[in-house]
Design an enzyme around this catalytic site. Structure first.
Site, mmCIF file in Angstrom:
data_model
loop_
_atom_site.group_PDB
_atom_site.id
_atom_site.type_symbol
_atom_site.label_atom_id
_atom_site.label_comp_id
_atom_site.label_asym_id
_atom_site.label_seq_id
_atom_site.Cartn_x
_atom_site.Cartn_y
_atom_site.Cartn_z
ATOM 1 N N ASP A 68 0.822 -1.204 0.000
ATOM 2 C CA ASP A 68 0.000 0.000 0.000
ATOM 3 C C ASP A 68 0.861 1.261 0.000
ATOM 4 O O ASP A 68 1.849 1.357 0.731
ATOM 5 C CB ASP A 68 -0.897 -0.019 1.245
ATOM 6 C CG ASP A 68 -2.008 1.008 1.196
ATOM 7 O OD1 ASP A 68 -2.541 1.251 0.103
ATOM 8 O OD2 ASP A 68 -2.342 1.563 2.262
ATOM 9 N N ASP A 105 1.738 5.133 -5.492
ATOM 10 C CA ASP A 105 1.142 6.427 -5.158
ATOM 11 C C ASP A 105 2.002 7.557 -5.707
ATOM 12 O O ASP A 105 2.980 7.966 -5.102
ATOM 13 C CB ASP A 105 0.989 6.557 -3.644
ATOM 14 C CG ASP A 105 0.271 7.834 -3.234
ATOM 15 O OD1 ASP A 105 -0.068 8.640 -4.126
ATOM 16 O OD2 ASP A 105 0.046 8.018 -2.025
ATOM 17 N N HIS A 140 -7.258 10.173 5.495
ATOM 18 C CA HIS A 140 -6.504 9.185 6.263
ATOM 19 C C HIS A 140 -6.417 9.565 7.743
ATOM 20 O O HIS A 140 -6.459 10.739 8.099
ATOM 21 C CB HIS A 140 -5.078 9.061 5.710
ATOM 22 C CG HIS A 140 -5.001 8.471 4.346
ATOM 23 N ND1 HIS A 140 -4.990 9.236 3.203
ATOM 24 C CD2 HIS A 140 -4.932 7.185 3.922
ATOM 25 C CE1 HIS A 140 -4.904 8.446 2.142
ATOM 26 N NE2 HIS A 140 -4.870 7.200 2.550
ATOM 27 N N HIS A 154 -9.837 5.167 0.202
ATOM 28 C CA HIS A 154 -8.831 5.263 1.260
ATOM 29 C C HIS A 154 -9.402 6.114 2.395
ATOM 30 O O HIS A 154 -10.356 6.849 2.221
ATOM 31 C CB HIS A 154 -7.555 5.910 0.719
ATOM 32 C CG HIS A 154 -6.748 5.019 -0.159
ATOM 33 N ND1 HIS A 154 -5.371 4.935 -0.083
ATOM 34 C CD2 HIS A 154 -7.104 4.150 -1.133
ATOM 35 C CE1 HIS A 154 -4.924 4.072 -0.976
ATOM 36 N NE2 HIS A 154 -5.968 3.584 -1.631
ATOM 37 N N ASN A 169 -10.390 0.503 2.090
ATOM 38 C CA ASN A 169 -9.174 0.395 2.889
ATOM 39 C C ASN A 169 -9.413 0.881 4.313
ATOM 40 O O ASN A 169 -9.921 1.985 4.521
ATOM 41 C CB ASN A 169 -8.063 1.247 2.274
ATOM 42 C CG ASN A 169 -7.494 0.649 1.003
ATOM 43 O OD1 ASN A 169 -8.079 -0.261 0.418
ATOM 44 N ND2 ASN A 169 -6.366 1.165 0.565
ATOM 45 N N THR A 221 -6.915 2.719 10.669
ATOM 46 C CA THR A 221 -6.994 3.394 11.961
ATOM 47 C C THR A 221 -8.018 2.752 12.884
ATOM 48 O O THR A 221 -7.785 2.639 14.099
ATOM 49 C CB THR A 221 -7.308 4.888 11.759
ATOM 50 O OG1 THR A 221 -6.293 5.472 10.938
ATOM 51 C CG2 THR A 221 -7.363 5.629 13.085
#
Length: 275
Positions: A81, A103, A175, A203, A225, A228
């Site tokens: 990832d 990415d 994120h 994401h 995805n 956390t």
């Protein structure tokens, strides 16, 4: 069972979404596999570039994940990832990881296209599934950037120019969110799913409530995805155990409850994404 290609996991998850969970420790990997088995759903074990940096190399954790996935009774794959270097992508492929995310989203559009296309061609020659990102999802440095959105026409153009197999898009998530307050733009997800000919990836899904994740899948989001939320549950379990016994020093006594907490959350999330 043998490792399953991500493309087959996506098909197996439909009409629901495919849950993809980030691995930081061995306990994460064990818990994700067990959670997928309990939910009777496919899943992806993801290793991020940040986790590779934490451990100092990719191979030890990656090889463990590959073995755990291969030994599981659930259909599982291992995925690299947020890789920002060709070297790390190559290392993952050489270890037997069959799916990577390159990415290049912080680069200028033309540079992102050029680098992603080169990596996609290299990976496809080796049978590796490639995910990419267009624009910034937000939150990589802890900042919530709600105004960032992916343009459907540009996304379709990017996929055509690069040949990637899946695309991470910006639709309102960020994120590393601890509060589940993100509101996704489902209308945009719907337009992207019509315009973009490859699976869409969300994401920053930990900041999205269960109902929002379910709705995102219904509107066309494919791979979800999550990281956390697993870490929050694991950390709470560790705090509870250590807080109840100041003399405890055996890591197994607090990592086991952490692993159980991750497994429980994975099972729950996979059921949320089921249909």
């Amino acid at each position: 069972m043998p490792l399953t290609p991500v493309s087959e996991l996506i098909a197996a998850a439909r009409p629901g979404g495919l849950g993809a969970f980030n691995v930081i420790t061995l306990e994460h990997a064990e818990a994700i596999a067990a959670g997928a088995e309990a939910a009777d759903r496919p899943a992806v074990l993801q290793i991020s570039e940040n986790t590779v940096a934490y451990h100092g190399s990719l191979a030890p954790l990656a090889l463990a994940c590959l073995r755990i996935a291969a030994d599981s009774t659930a259909p599982l794959a291992v995925h690299l990832d947020h890789a920002t270097s060709f070297a790390l992508v190559r290392a993952a492929a050489e270890l037997g990881i069959g799916s990577v995310m390159y990415d290049g989203s912080t680069a200028a559009y033309a540079d992102n296209v050029a680098a992603t296309a080169e990596i996609a061609a290299w990976c496809h020659a080796r049978g590796v599934f490639v995910e990419a990102e267009l624009g910034a999802v937000g939150g990589k440095d802890g900042a919530h950037t709600p105004g960032v959105r992916t343009d459907p026409a540009e996304a379709a153009e990017f996929v055509a120019a690069t040949g990637v197999d899946a695309l991470a898009v910006a639709v309102g998530s960020a994120h590393a969110m601890h509060e589940r307050s993100a509101e996704l733009d489902n209308e945009l997800i719907g337009r992207l799913s019509v315009k973009v000919p490859v699976p869409l990836v969300l994401h920053g899904s930990s900041g999205v409530p269960d109902a929002g994740l379910h709705a995102a899948v219904q509107h066309g989001m494919t791979k979800i995805n999550l990281a956390t939320r697993l870490n929050i549950e694991a950390t709470a379990a560790v705090r509870a155990v250590l807080g109840s016994d100041a003399a405890l020093s055996d890591p197994r006594k607090y990592l086991r409850p952490a692993r159980t907490a991750i497994q429980r959350e994975v099972t729950h999330l996979l059921r949320v994404l089921r249909d």
